[in-house]
Write a protein that holds these residues in place. Structure first.
Motif, short mmCIF file in Angstrom:
data_model
loop_
_atom_site.label_atom_id
_atom_site.label_comp_id
_atom_site.label_asym_id
_atom_site.label_seq_id
_atom_site.Cartn_x
_atom_site.Cartn_y
_atom_site.Cartn_z
N ALA A 114 -16.14 -1.82 42.00
CA ALA A 114 -14.95 -2.13 42.82
C ALA A 114 -14.13 -3.24 42.29
N VAL A 115 -15.11 -4.21 41.58
CA VAL A 115 -14.35 -5.40 41.25
C VAL A 115 -13.39 -4.95 40.00
N THR A 116 -13.98 -3.87 39.28
CA THR A 116 -13.07 -3.50 38.02
C THR A 116 -11.80 -2.93 38.41
N LEU A 117 -11.85 -2.22 39.73
CA LEU A 117 -10.71 -1.64 40.25
C LEU A 117 -9.67 -2.63 40.57
N ILE A 118 -9.90 -3.92 41.14
CA ILE A 118 -9.33 -4.95 41.68
C ILE A 118 -8.83 -5.70 40.49
N PHE A 119 -9.63 -6.05 39.24
CA PHE A 119 -9.13 -6.93 38.38
C PHE A 119 -9.14 -6.09 37.18
#
Length: 124
Positions: A114-119
């Motif tokens: 999920a963090v890789t999708l946001i950043f």
């Protein structure tokens, strides 16, 4: 009085967690150990503490100060292996640690995705 107990608990958790972090930092500074090797040492320390039955009393005192760092993960792996080995035998020793820690590992994988999708992560 109840607020004092909460403050005391937070202080103990902070002190124990801080001591573990300070120990890791000292190992990084004073030795040639890489952070990955220190991580493995802490993981194995949790396994050994759980194997000898020492982890539970430390956990009752230090609570999240010892259970949140990687030491707690090692203890969970060992506890799961011991419990499953007692229930289903030798094969349980291999599966138990995975079963006991699967939820935490799964949450970490989903959260990191999920963090890789946001950043936008970039490799160096």
């Amino acid at each position: 009085m109840e607020i004092w107990n909460a403050i005391q608990t937070y202080l103990i958790v902070f002190a124990v967690g801080g001591l573990l972090c300070a120990l890791a930092q000292l190992l990084i500074i004073k030795t040639k150990l890489t952070p990955a090797r220190i991580l493995v040492i802490f993981l194995l320390a949790g396994v050994v503490l759980e194997g000898f039955g020492i982890y539970k009393p430390i956990n009752e005192f230090a609570q999240a100060g010892i259970s949140v760092p990687i030491v707690g993960f090692g203890a969970s792996l060992a506890r799961g292996s011991i419990e499953m080995a007692r229930q289903i035998g030798f094969i349980g020793a291999f599966a138990g640690g995975l079963v006991r820690t699967a939820f935490g590992v799964g949450v970490a994988v989903v959260a990191s995705y999920a963090v890789t999708l946001i950043f936008s992560p970039r490799s160096k």
